[in-house]
Design an enzyme around this catalytic site. Sequence first.
Site, mmCIF file in Angstrom:
data_model
loop_
_atom_site.group_PDB
_atom_site.id
_atom_site.type_symbol
_atom_site.label_atom_id
_atom_site.label_comp_id
_atom_site.label_asym_id
_atom_site.label_seq_id
_atom_site.Cartn_x
_atom_site.Cartn_y
_atom_site.Cartn_z
ATOM 1 N N TRP A 103 -20.143 20.746 -16.041
ATOM 2 C CA TRP A 103 -20.778 22.060 -15.935
ATOM 3 C C TRP A 103 -20.341 22.774 -14.660
ATOM 4 C CZ3 TRP A 103 -21.760 23.130 -20.525
ATOM 5 C CH2 TRP A 103 -22.326 22.196 -21.397
ATOM 6 N N ASP A 171 -27.490 25.786 -10.646
ATOM 7 C CA ASP A 171 -27.615 25.586 -12.085
ATOM 8 C C ASP A 171 -28.589 24.423 -12.258
ATOM 9 O OD1 ASP A 171 -27.465 24.939 -14.741
ATOM 10 O OD2 ASP A 171 -25.302 24.544 -14.774
ATOM 11 N N LYS A 195 -33.262 22.200 -22.347
ATOM 12 C CA LYS A 195 -33.376 20.818 -21.877
ATOM 13 C C LYS A 195 -34.827 20.517 -21.500
ATOM 14 C CE LYS A 195 -28.752 20.785 -21.838
ATOM 15 N NZ LYS A 195 -27.743 21.624 -21.189
#
Length: 359
Positions: A103, A171, A195
């Site tokens: 990511w 993030d 999530k």
Amino acid sequence: MIENRIFNFSAGPAVLPEDVLLQVRDNLLNYKNCGLGMMEMSHRGKEFTEIIQDTEATLRKLLSISDDYAVIFTTGGATNQFSMVAMNLLGGATGNYINTGVWSKKAIAEAKKFGEVHVAASSEGDSFSSIPTNIDLSNNAAYLHFTSNNTIFGTQFSAEPQAGSTPLICDASSDFLHKPLDVSKYGLIYAGAQKNLGPSGVTLVVIRKDLLERIPENLPIMMDYRTYVDGESLYNTPPTLPIYVVGEVLKWIDAQGGLVEMEKRNRNKAAVLYQAIDAGDFYRGTAQKGSRSVMNVTFRLASENLESLFLEKAKAAGFSGLKGHRSVGGIRASVYNAFPSQGVDALVEFMKEFESSNG
Ligand SMILES: *Cc1c(COP(=O)(O)O)cnc(C)c1O
């Protein structure tokens, strides 16, 4: 109670609290008895106005977010934030980025389209099994960006990296609200909901208002943070159902005892799993001990064949979502806020039995 529910270890979209699902089901058909289903109401009506305001208020309460920050709801996932952060805040300058995996790399690739990237630290050298500690910041950078929890590699920052005098950007897609957080240390935090916060389709962004002054003119309207701040996330039609469900999840967290209670539960669940992994050498944790995630517990067995057998038997035993990310393989147990401790106990029991019949 929902019948025939199995233990869902998926990394995302992930398990939601049962109470929330039941509540959503009822309101989906007839929202608070107003005669309309939740998905059928105008985003400018009284009911939805209350929902979006309540959702923001509950988030502000859970994190004690001050008025110096705006809370906005965007779409396009965390992936769109990789671009938006750079488009809005890099301004052709250099961004410090910490590279801790897939990511982070994607965030770096987007930033390079809008300025320079200085990789201030990276754990690529040890296959992303750790969180780097030596951070070499470029001077005069616009910000420092990091990924607080690495969903794929099972590593997690235990404390914020030092960003010097620049804004810290995070993030937090796979660990936002898993424990108390001091928002005042951050310039901007973003998290896709699917999530730890709710269903897919909405991304939460908390942004320090003074950063809005840096935004260049003439960005595409939906890529400009000011559109969301000025329009209270209602410039266009927002994802109403995901925002509603996130609001219900936030209220559930609050009712359970807030973030202190979430942290306690999450630490316990992760400790039980890591203890089972460390008990012998049949299972091997992939993240280095000081860098282990409490959200995504990743481990391997002696061979890929044995891992396939493990996954097959686990599925038959009623566990779902344990397959590691397709880019790394192995096993991954994601145990977000809503994942019940009984599921962790059951998996540990299964792991012991699997070892004794295949060890
Ligand atoms: C899942 C994930 C993403 C990507 O989220 P999308 O909503 O699919 O864009 C980004 N960062 C982290 C840390 C993630 O876990």
